[in-house]
Enzyme design. Structure first.
Site, PDB file in Angstrom:
ATOM      1  N   THR A 186       0.868  -1.180   0.000  1.00 22.78           N
ATOM      2  CA  THR A 186       0.000   0.000   0.000  1.00 22.78           C
ATOM      3  C   THR A 186       0.904   1.229   0.000  1.00 22.78           C
ATOM      4  O   THR A 186       2.087   1.132   0.323  1.00 22.78           O
ATOM      5  CB  THR A 186      -0.884   0.042   1.259  1.00 22.78           C
ATOM      6  N   GLU A 331      -5.751  -3.572  -1.289  1.00 22.10           N
ATOM      7  CA  GLU A 331      -6.188  -4.677  -0.428  1.00 22.10           C
ATOM      8  C   GLU A 331      -7.276  -5.524  -1.084  1.00 22.10           C
ATOM      9  O   GLU A 331      -7.666  -6.568  -0.555  1.00 22.10           O
ATOM     10  CB  GLU A 331      -6.710  -4.124   0.909  1.00 22.10           C
ATOM     11  N   LYS A 439     -15.088  18.297   8.577  1.00 21.89           N
ATOM     12  CA  LYS A 439     -16.180  18.256   9.543  1.00 21.89           C
ATOM     13  C   LYS A 439     -16.489  19.689   9.991  1.00 21.89           C
ATOM     14  O   LYS A 439     -15.741  20.278  10.761  1.00 21.89           O
ATOM     15  CB  LYS A 439     -15.799  17.379  10.732  1.00 21.89           C
ATOM     16  N   TRP A 444     -20.543  16.463   8.141  1.00 22.30           N
ATOM     17  CA  TRP A 444     -19.539  16.141   7.130  1.00 22.30           C
ATOM     18  C   TRP A 444     -19.797  16.873   5.821  1.00 22.30           C
ATOM     19  O   TRP A 444     -20.927  16.967   5.366  1.00 22.30           O
ATOM     20  CB  TRP A 444     -19.568  14.632   6.820  1.00 22.30           C
TER      21      TRP A 444
HETATM   22  P1  AMP Z   1      -4.792   2.237  -3.590  1.00 23.52           P
HETATM   23  O1  AMP Z   1      -4.797   1.092  -2.688  1.00 23.52           O
HETATM   24  O2  AMP Z   1      -3.523   3.023  -3.548  1.00 23.52           O
HETATM   25  O3  AMP Z   1      -5.183   1.855  -4.973  1.00 23.52           O
HETATM   26  O4  AMP Z   1      -5.873   3.267  -3.058  1.00 23.52           O
HETATM   27  C1  AMP Z   1      -7.195   2.865  -2.806  1.00 23.52           C
HETATM   28  C2  AMP Z   1      -8.028   4.077  -2.507  1.00 23.52           C
HETATM   29  O5  AMP Z   1      -8.144   4.905  -3.664  1.00 23.52           O
HETATM   30  C3  AMP Z   1      -9.452   3.761  -2.146  1.00 23.52           C
HETATM   31  O6  AMP Z   1      -9.587   3.353  -0.818  1.00 23.52           O
HETATM   32  C4  AMP Z   1     -10.144   5.079  -2.437  1.00 23.52           C
HETATM   33  O7  AMP Z   1      -9.950   6.014  -1.389  1.00 23.52           O
HETATM   34  C5  AMP Z   1      -9.399   5.571  -3.642  1.00 23.52           C
HETATM   35  N1  AMP Z   1     -10.149   5.249  -4.863  1.00 23.52           N
HETATM   36  C6  AMP Z   1      -9.956   4.229  -5.722  1.00 23.52           C
HETATM   37  N2  AMP Z   1     -10.834   4.303  -6.746  1.00 23.52           N
HETATM   38  C7  AMP Z   1     -11.594   5.393  -6.532  1.00 23.52           C
HETATM   39  C8  AMP Z   1     -12.688   6.006  -7.217  1.00 23.52           C
HETATM   40  N3  AMP Z   1     -13.168   5.548  -8.369  1.00 23.52           N
HETATM   41  N4  AMP Z   1     -13.244   7.105  -6.662  1.00 23.52           N
HETATM   42  C9  AMP Z   1     -12.784   7.618  -5.498  1.00 23.52           C
HETATM   43  N5  AMP Z   1     -11.752   7.092  -4.817  1.00 23.52           N
HETATM   44  C10 AMP Z   1     -11.169   5.998  -5.320  1.00 23.52           C
END
Ligand code: AMP
Length: 542
Positions: A186, A331, A439, A444
Site C-alpha cells: 500500500t 487490499e 467536519k 460532514w
Molecule cells: P490504492 O490502494 O492506492 O489503490 O488506493 C485505494 C483508494 O483509492 C481507495 O480506498 C479510495 O480512497 C481511492 N479510490 C480508488 N478508486 C476510486 C474512485 N473511483 N473514486 C474515489 N476514490 C477511489
C-alpha cells in the site's frame, strides 16, 4: 454427498496455458525503454515465461521466495508476472516512483531475493543496491547491447542472456491454489507501507470477475492498453484478464505523455484503456489541442481516485469514448465496484445518467459491501446515509504481510477507510477518504463533490479540497487550485461557480492558487501534504 467434478487448483499458470493453446497468435505490443515497438505473440509469451522460470530456478530462486520488479508496462514485465508466480515464487512489484529509502525499506521488508529492473531505473538501483543485503541477483531487463558499460552493481545479470541460456522445457508445477502469487505494498500515507499478499486462487477469481460484462467487459475482440502501471495493483488485473479472454495487449512502457499514448491508441487499434484521472488529463489536453479523435477506442476504465464528471463528459460527449468508473484498492486486488447501468438506466435523461456515472458503481460478484455508522451499525441503502465502507470477499486481504498493523478486519469485514453512500439500486458513491473528511460544525462535507465541481470550471486543471481550521465551525473547506496553463480565474469567480450546484453551506470558504498539487506514487493527490502546507491557514471569518 460431494459433487463429482474435477479438482483443479486455480493457478495463474493456467491462464497462460489457456492463452497459448487457444489464442496463440494473439499479439502483445510493447513500446520499450530501448525506444522500439516490440511485438510478440501469446505463444512466444508462454515460451519466454517458461524459459525465464527455468532461468530463475537455475539462479536458485526457491518456492515462495520473493522476486522484485522495478519496471514499466512491457512484455518482459509480463513474462515475469507469469514466470515468477507460475514457478511458485512470489512476484513483488515495486513502485519506482517511491522515495529510494522507502523503496529499500519495502524490498527488505518483503525479503526480495532477486530484483529485476528496466534500464530507466539503473541509476535508482545503483543507489539502493548497497542497502539491499538480501538481494542475491540483480537482473537488468534488456539485451546485451543495451547493458550499461559500467555499473556500481556487482555481477549485474542481463535478462535476455538469461533467456537465451534457458531451455523451453520448464513444466508449470501444480500446487495448492492458496499459495501466495504476488505482493503489492500500500502507498503508506499513514505509517509504513503494508504488503497485500495475493494468492493464485484470489487472482484467478478476480480475473474472472474483472472480465464480466458488468465489470470491465473484456473479450478476445478487445485491444487493451493498460496505462495503469503493472506496479500499481497488478495493472488492475489486466495482464491476467487479457490471457483469460485472449485480448490483444498494448504496453506503453515509459511513454505516458498524450502524444505517445494517442499514437499507440490509433496505431494499434486500441479499444479499451485504463488509468487514473491524472493521466487522462494529459491525454485529453493533447487530443483537444491537436483536434484529434479516437477512431477505435470505445471505452476507458477510470479509477484509483474519483473521476471528475467534467472528464467523463469530455470523453463521452466530445470523443464518443464511454467511461467506466471503477473503485478498488490494493487490499482488494484491486477491483470492488464498477459503474455499469442497470436495465433502463441508459434511457434516462442525460443529467440522471451523469449522476449515476459519477458514482463508483455496483459491487462485482465476489465482493460484498456495506456501510456502517460510527457505532458500527449498518446504515440504509437510501443514497443519503453515509458511513464507512466495509467489504469482504475471496480477493480481499485477511491481514497484511507479517501481520503488520494487527488484524485489519472487523467482524470478518475489511474497513476500507472510505466514506460512502449506497443507493437503493446498489450503486456506491465515495464521498471521501475518512482521513480527508471535512467536519464543519459536526456535519460532514464531502470533498470529492467540491473538487468535481471545481474541475468542471474551464480554467481549472486540478483542484483539491481540504479542511482548514475555523474558529467557529472547527473546519471549513479550503479549495486549492492549480490553473490550466494560460487560464485565468479569480477566487470570487470560483466561489460563485458553486452557486446552485451544492448546498450553500458546503461552498468553500476560500480559494488558494498553487503552481502544482502534490501527487503520490500512483498519481493521486496527496491531500495530507496540502493539509500540512496549509495547516496555519487563516480563513476569512467575515
Ligand atoms: P490504492 O490502494 O492506492 O489503490 O488506493 C485505494 C483508494 O483509492 C481507495 O480506498 C479510495 O480512497 C481511492 N479510490 C480508488 N478508486 C476510486 C474512485 N473511483 N473514486 C474515489 N476514490 C477511489
Amino acid at each position: 454427498m460431494l459433487g463429482l467434478m474435477m479438482q483443479q487448483p486455480l493457478l495463474i499458470s493456467s491462464l497462460l496455458v489457456h492463452a497459448e493453446r487457444h489464442h496463440g497468435e494473439q499479439e502483445i505490443v510493447s513500446r520499450r525503454v530501448e525506444g522500439d515497438l516490440h511485438r510478440q505473440t501469446f505463444r512466444e509469451l508462454a515460451s519466454r515465461s517458461r524459459r525465464m522460470a527455468q532461468a530463475l530456478k537455475t539462479l536458485g530462486v526457491a518456492d515462495s521466495e520473493r522476486v522484485g520488479t522495478l519496471a514499466w508496462n512491457g512484455h518482459r514485465h509480463m513474462e515475469l508476472y507469469y514466470a515468477v508466480s507460475g514457478m511458485g515464487a512470489v512476484l513483488h512489484t515495486l513502485n519506482p516512483r517511491l522515495h529510494p529509502e522507502q523503496l529499500a525499506w519495502i524490498a527488505n521488508h518483503a525479503e526480495d531475493k532477486v530484483l529485476c529492473f528496466d534500464m530507466t531505473f539503473h541509476p535508482l538501483v545503483e543507489a539502493v543496491a548497497a542497502h539491499l543485503p538480501q538481494v542475491r541477483h540483480f537482473i537488468a531487463m534488456t539485451d546485451r547491447a543495451h547493458m550499461p558499460a559500467t555499473s556500481k552493481i556487482a555481477n549485474l545479470l542481463c535478462y535476455e542472456e538469461l533467456m537465451e541460456g534457458a531451455a523451453d522445457g520448464f513444466e508449470w508445477p501444480q500446487f495448492d491454489e492458496n499459495h501466495a502469487s504476488s505482493l503489492c505494498y500500500t502507498s503508506g500515507t499513514t505509517g509504513n507501507p503494508k504488503g497485500a499478499l495475493y494468492s493464485h486462487r484470489s487472482t484467478v477469481l478476480h480475473t474472472y470477475a474483472a472480465a464480466l460484462p458488468d465489470s470491465l467487459n473484456l473479450s478476445a475482440r478487445d485491444v487493451v492498453l493498460p496505462v495503469v502501471p503493472m506496479f500499481h495493483v497488478n495493472a488492475w488485473g489486466l495482464p491476467y484478464a487479457a490471457c483469460m479472454v485472449g485480448a490483444k495487449l498494448v504496453f506503453p512502457g515509459p511513454h505516458l505523455d498524450g502524444k505517445s499514448l494517442h499514437d499507440l491508441f490509433e496505431g494499434e487499434k486500441v479499444t479499451l484503456s485504463a488509468g487514473v484521472p491524472t493521466v487522462w488529463q494529459g491525454l485529453l489536453g493533447y487530443v483537444h489541442a491537436n483536434q484529434l479523435r479516437f477512431s477505435t477506442m470505445n471505452r476507458t476504465v477510470i479509477g484509483g481516485s474519483a473521476c471528475p464528471p467534467a472528464m467523463m463528459k469530455a470523453f463521452q460527449d466530445g470523443y464518443g469514448v464511454h467511461v467506466l468508473h471503477a473503485w478498488g484498492m490494493t487490499e482488494l486486488s484491486p477491483l470492488g465496484t464498477a459503474c455499469v447501468f442497470k436495465a433502463g438506466q441508459d434511457e434516462l435523461p442525460a443529467a440522471q445518467r451523469d449522476a449515476i456515472q459519477a458514482k463508483q458503481g455496483r459491487a462485482i460478484f465476489g465482493i460484498d459491501m456495506k456501510i456502517v455508522g460510527d457505532d458500527g451499525q449498518e446504515l440504509p441503502w437510501d443514497g443519503k446515509a453515509s458511513g464507512e465502507l466495509m467489504v469482504r470477499g475471496p480477493w480481499v486481504i485477511t491481514e497484511y504481510l507479517k501481520g503488520e498493523g494487527g488484524s485489519p478486519l472487523r467482524d470478518g469485514w475489511f474497513p476500507t477507510g472510505d466514506v460512502a453512500m449506497i443507493d437503493p439500486q446498489g450503486f456506491m458513491q465515495i464521498t471521501d477518504r475518512s482521513k480527508d473528511v471535512i467536519k464543519s460544525g459536526g456535519e460532514w462535507i464531502g470533498s470529492i463533490d467540491l473538487e468535481n465541481i471545481a474541475m468542471a470550471h474551464p480554467a481549472v486543471a486540478m483542484a483539491a479540497c481540504i479542511a482548514a481550521h475555523h474558529p467557529k465551525w472547527d473546519e471549513r473547506p479550503l479549495l486549492v487550485v492549480m490553473k490550466k496553463p494560460g487560464a485565468e480565474v479569480t477566487r470570487e469567480e470560483l466561489i460563485a461557480f458553486y452557486e446552485g450546484k451544492i448546498a450553500k453551506w458546503w461552498t468553500p470558504d476560500d480559494v488558494v492558487f498553487v503552481d502544482a498539487i502534490p501527487l503520490g506514487a500512483t498519481g493521486k493527490m496527496q491531500k495530507n501534504k496540502l493539509r500540512d502546507q496549509f495547516k496555519d491557514y487563516r480563513l476569512p471569518t467575515a
